[in-house]
Design an enzyme around this catalytic site. Structure first.
Site, short mmCIF file in Angstrom:
data_model
loop_
_atom_site.label_atom_id
_atom_site.label_comp_id
_atom_site.label_asym_id
_atom_site.label_seq_id
_atom_site.Cartn_x
_atom_site.Cartn_y
_atom_site.Cartn_z
CD GLU A 300 29.96 -8.88 33.17
OE1 GLU A 300 30.38 -7.87 32.99
OE2 GLU A 300 30.16 -9.57 34.29
CD1 TRP A 303 28.60 -6.40 36.29
CD2 TRP A 303 29.07 -4.42 36.96
NE1 TRP A 303 29.45 -6.46 37.53
CE2 TRP A 303 29.64 -5.23 37.97
CE3 TRP A 303 29.28 -2.95 37.35
CZ2 TRP A 303 30.44 -4.90 38.96
CZ3 TRP A 303 30.22 -2.50 38.43
CH2 TRP A 303 30.37 -3.52 39.37
CD1 TRP A 332 45.32 13.42 38.32
CD2 TRP A 332 45.82 11.12 38.52
NE1 TRP A 332 44.35 12.66 38.88
CE2 TRP A 332 44.54 11.43 38.87
CE3 TRP A 332 46.39 9.99 38.64
CZ2 TRP A 332 43.83 10.20 39.56
CZ3 TRP A 332 45.48 9.01 38.94
CH2 TRP A 332 44.45 9.09 39.53
CG ASN A 367 35.55 -6.74 30.92
OD1 ASN A 367 35.47 -5.53 31.01
ND2 ASN A 367 35.23 -7.65 32.16
CD1 TRP A 385 40.91 9.08 37.42
CD2 TRP A 385 39.19 8.70 35.89
NE1 TRP A 385 40.07 9.83 37.52
CE2 TRP A 385 38.75 9.79 36.84
CE3 TRP A 385 38.57 8.62 34.86
CZ2 TRP A 385 37.87 10.38 36.83
CZ3 TRP A 385 37.22 9.05 34.84
CH2 TRP A 385 36.63 10.22 35.66
CD1 TRP A 408 38.24 4.34 30.80
CD2 TRP A 408 39.90 4.28 31.93
NE1 TRP A 408 39.21 3.90 29.93
CE2 TRP A 408 40.51 3.99 30.70
CE3 TRP A 408 41.09 4.44 33.03
CZ2 TRP A 408 41.48 3.67 30.32
CZ3 TRP A 408 42.48 4.21 32.37
CH2 TRP A 408 42.62 3.66 31.09
C1 LIG Z 1 38.25 0.63 31.43
C2 LIG Z 1 37.09 0.00 30.78
C3 LIG Z 1 36.51 0.58 29.84
C4 LIG Z 1 35.25 0.16 29.20
N1 LIG Z 1 34.79 0.95 28.12
C5 LIG Z 1 33.42 0.26 27.60
C6 LIG Z 1 32.97 0.99 26.59
O1 LIG Z 1 33.47 2.22 25.92
N2 LIG Z 1 31.73 0.62 26.04
C7 LIG Z 1 31.37 -0.59 26.55
O2 LIG Z 1 30.36 -1.28 25.80
N3 LIG Z 1 31.80 -1.23 27.66
C8 LIG Z 1 33.04 -1.05 27.99
N4 LIG Z 1 33.47 -1.55 28.89
C9 LIG Z 1 32.75 -2.94 29.78
C10 LIG Z 1 33.39 -4.11 28.81
O3 LIG Z 1 34.87 -4.39 28.96
C11 LIG Z 1 32.69 -4.30 27.75
O4 LIG Z 1 31.38 -3.92 27.56
C12 LIG Z 1 33.07 -5.84 27.06
O5 LIG Z 1 34.44 -5.99 26.94
C13 LIG Z 1 32.35 -6.04 25.74
O6 LIG Z 1 32.39 -7.09 25.16
P1 LIG Z 1 31.36 -7.94 24.92
O7 LIG Z 1 30.21 -7.62 23.91
O8 LIG Z 1 31.76 -9.32 24.36
O9 LIG Z 1 30.76 -8.33 26.42
P2 LIG Z 1 30.09 -9.50 27.14
O10 LIG Z 1 31.16 -10.05 27.90
O11 LIG Z 1 29.67 -10.53 26.22
O12 LIG Z 1 28.95 -8.71 27.88
C14 LIG Z 1 27.68 -8.42 27.21
C15 LIG Z 1 27.39 -6.75 27.22
O13 LIG Z 1 27.13 -6.68 28.58
C16 LIG Z 1 27.76 -5.22 28.69
N5 LIG Z 1 28.87 -5.25 29.65
C17 LIG Z 1 29.70 -6.17 29.87
N6 LIG Z 1 30.48 -5.89 30.87
C18 LIG Z 1 30.49 -4.44 31.16
C19 LIG Z 1 30.96 -3.83 32.16
N7 LIG Z 1 31.77 -4.21 33.13
N8 LIG Z 1 30.18 -2.40 32.28
C20 LIG Z 1 29.22 -2.35 31.49
N9 LIG Z 1 28.62 -3.04 30.64
C21 LIG Z 1 29.14 -4.18 30.31
C22 LIG Z 1 28.18 -4.82 27.45
O14 LIG Z 1 26.98 -4.24 26.85
C23 LIG Z 1 28.62 -6.13 26.59
O15 LIG Z 1 28.34 -5.94 25.53
C24 LIG Z 1 34.63 -1.31 29.67
C25 LIG Z 1 35.41 -1.69 30.79
C26 LIG Z 1 36.32 -1.34 31.28
C27 LIG Z 1 37.19 -1.80 32.43
#
Ligand SMILES: Cc1cc2nc3c(=O)[nH]c(=O)nc-3n(C[C@H](O)[C@H](O)[C@H](O)COP(=O)(O)OP(=O)(O)OC[C@H]3O[C@@H](n4cnc5c(N)ncnc54)[C@H](O)[C@@H]3O)c2cc1C
Length: 487
Positions: A300, A303, A332, A367, A385, A408
């Protein structure tokens, strides 16, 4: 100890890197200057135009307040300045360096298009004033652009990017940097300064800035989130105790199984290296293999890296454009009423509503549910979107342009390496699979509290709860036809 210092007075220009420890710009300034001050320049008009909302701005200012105390402990004064927009930053910096007699400026690089433009203009303005500025890599593990295909192109697909990242950077030492040293007493830093065309440069961090609401705080928390570097470090430590279960439990929104570090990572109260170091330390230095939970979490972090690298390689992503240009021809629906119901969590689809209300009530969304609600908006409701992207930016306490835009465009099938257009999440199946007993739904949709574990996912009727906004099966079919017609 005699020090061989390169500069007399250094200035650290803080942005989304609000921490004392493992802050590259701060570290660089401390090892190369005899005295150091820091400055934060709020640009609320630009923040608004970037859709930064009250949650993220309040959290940022609160983290800044804590950092000011930590810096004061090292005798590094932190100044605050409010201007309207990025355009005013170069001239403000020019005045600051002249008045504070600064010899060099240090900052951590930021990657969205407007931030990069601001930073180039700042460099030119400082050059005019005879002051160098050094931008460091700090927000990502490696500089965007460092991981490339054999032919030197940017990767567009995650899995090969990850493979290349691990093979090229997997052995890199990402050990965090030490905090800045303690400086000597009074270096003659003034309490405040007048800046032409702007507010005064001051040493007090305000509760809010122009155009933003100061959100109520409870026990120092904003929307239940404790701001600051110390709270972020505690959260990282605590997550280290449950990280092994991450892969198995991370998709269940009723379980607190993810790190919830995103608000801290985004304003920089926690660094990406600190995260990598914790996980690698627990996994014998391995990015892949070892503990499944840990390698999944490290994935992650990659990512996050990938989406930031994409922004730099494809600046059109910062201009409201889809990665796949043909998807701009999707007709849309423009249905504002449906959009409002989605925003308010009143679509009549329980898991979608619970998720949207989680966002409004806590400034955060799980997420799995971000994917579900984004798919629902862009496919089932066929709403642009970008409307959803904007709503998320406005309400998320972890709002981050790169990850949000990436997420998105992934869900709407407009991005590179996105979900294929014909795969539309079924919110009812997702609900049954990932919230099997409806615990999460009950937490955020109290109207459905009385329903049993089966009915709660797709209620026939419930008092005060709307009928579904659309037929999920039919709207799915329609979306697939619309996307297929783009070919
Ligand atoms: C539509 C959509 C919008 C999102 N908007 C954001 C946003 O504005 N800010 C944001 O930080 N994340 C966003 N995410 C990614 C992800 O959902 C969040 O980072 C995550 O839910 C944060 O929770 P956590 O810190 O417990 O994540 P954990 O699961 O603990 O992951 C650890 C860290 O990894 C990074 N990470 C995890 N998943 C992703 C991912 N898919 N893409 C990029 N980085 C990731 C984040 O920095 C996160 O804090 C989005 C995902 C989707 C599908």
């Amino acid at each position: 100890m005699t020090r061989n210092l390169q500069y007399g007075r250094g200035l650290v220009w803080l942005r989304n890197d609000l921490r004392l420890r493992d802050n590259t710009a701060l570290y660089r300034a401390a090892v190369s200057c005899g005295a150091v001050a820091a400055v934060f320049i709020a640009c609320p008009k630009t923040w608004k135009s970037h859709d930064d909302g009250d949650p993220v701005v309040n959290f940022r200012l609160a983290c800044l307040r804590e950092l000011q105390e930590s810096l004061a402990g090292r005798r590094i004064p932190l100044y605050f300045l409010e201007v309207a927009s990025f355009d005013e930053v170069p001239s403000a910096l020019q005045q600051i360096v002249r008045k504070l007699q600064i010899d060099a400026v240090f900052a951590n690089a930021e990657y969205p298009f407007n931030e990069q433009r601001r930073d180039s203009a700042a460099r030119a303005a400082l050059q005019e004033a005879g002051v160098p500025i050094e931008y460091s890599t700090d927000r990502t593990l490696v500089p965007p652009g460092a991981v490339r295909t054999g032919s030197g192109d940017a990767y567009k697909v995650f899995t090969p990017f990850k493979r290349a990242f691990v093979s090229q950077c997997g052995a890199t030492d990402f050990s965090p940097l030490p905090p800045p040293r303690q400086f000597d007493g009074d270096k003659g830093w003034p309490q405040w300064l007048q800046i032409a065309g702007a507010h005064n440069l001051v040493q007090t961090i305000p509760d809010t800035v122009r155009g933003y609401r100061a959100l109520p705080q409870k026990d120092g928390k904003i929307f239940g989130w404790m701001p600051g570097e110390k709270a972020g470090a505690r959260r990282l430590r605590e997550f280290g105790e449950i990280i092994d279960g991450y892969e198995d439990e991370r998709d269940f929104p009723a379980i607190d199984a993810t790190s919830r570090l995103s608000p801290y990572l985004n304003c920089g109260a926690v660094s990406i290296r600190q995260c990598a170091q914790l996980a690698l330390g627990l996994n014998e230095g391995r990015w892949v293999g070892g503990s499944e939970g840990i390698s999944c979490w490290l994935g992650e972090l990659i990512w996050r890296e990938f989406y930031t690298h994409l922004l730099v390689a494809f600046p059109r992503l910062c201009k409201h454009q889809p990665f796949k240009p043909e998807t701009d021809r999707v007709p849309w629906s423009g249905d504002e009423l449906a959009f409002r119901r989605w925003c308010q969590g009143k679509t009549g689809v329980p898991i979608v509503d619970a998720a949207m209300r989680q966002l409004l009530e806590t400034g955060w969304m799980h997420n799995r549910l971000r994917m579900v609600v984004a798919s629902f908006l862009s496919k089932n409701l066929l709403i642009d979107w970008r409307w959803g992207e904007r709503h998320f930016m406005n309400h998320l306490i972890d709002a981050d342009f790169a990850a949000n835009n990436g997420g998105w465009q992934w869900a709407a099938s407009t991005g590179t390496d996105a979900v294929p257009y014909f795969r539309v999440f079924n919110p009812y199946s997702q609900s049954k699979k990932f919230d099997p007993r409806g615990e999460f739904i009950r937490r955020f949709v109290p109207e459905l509290h009385e329903l049993n574990d089966k009915e709660i996912h797709c209620p026939d009727s419930a008092a005060d709860y709307p009928a579904p906004i659309c037929d999920v099966a039919q709207s799915r079919k329609h979306a697939i036809e619309v996307y297929a017609a783009l070919k």
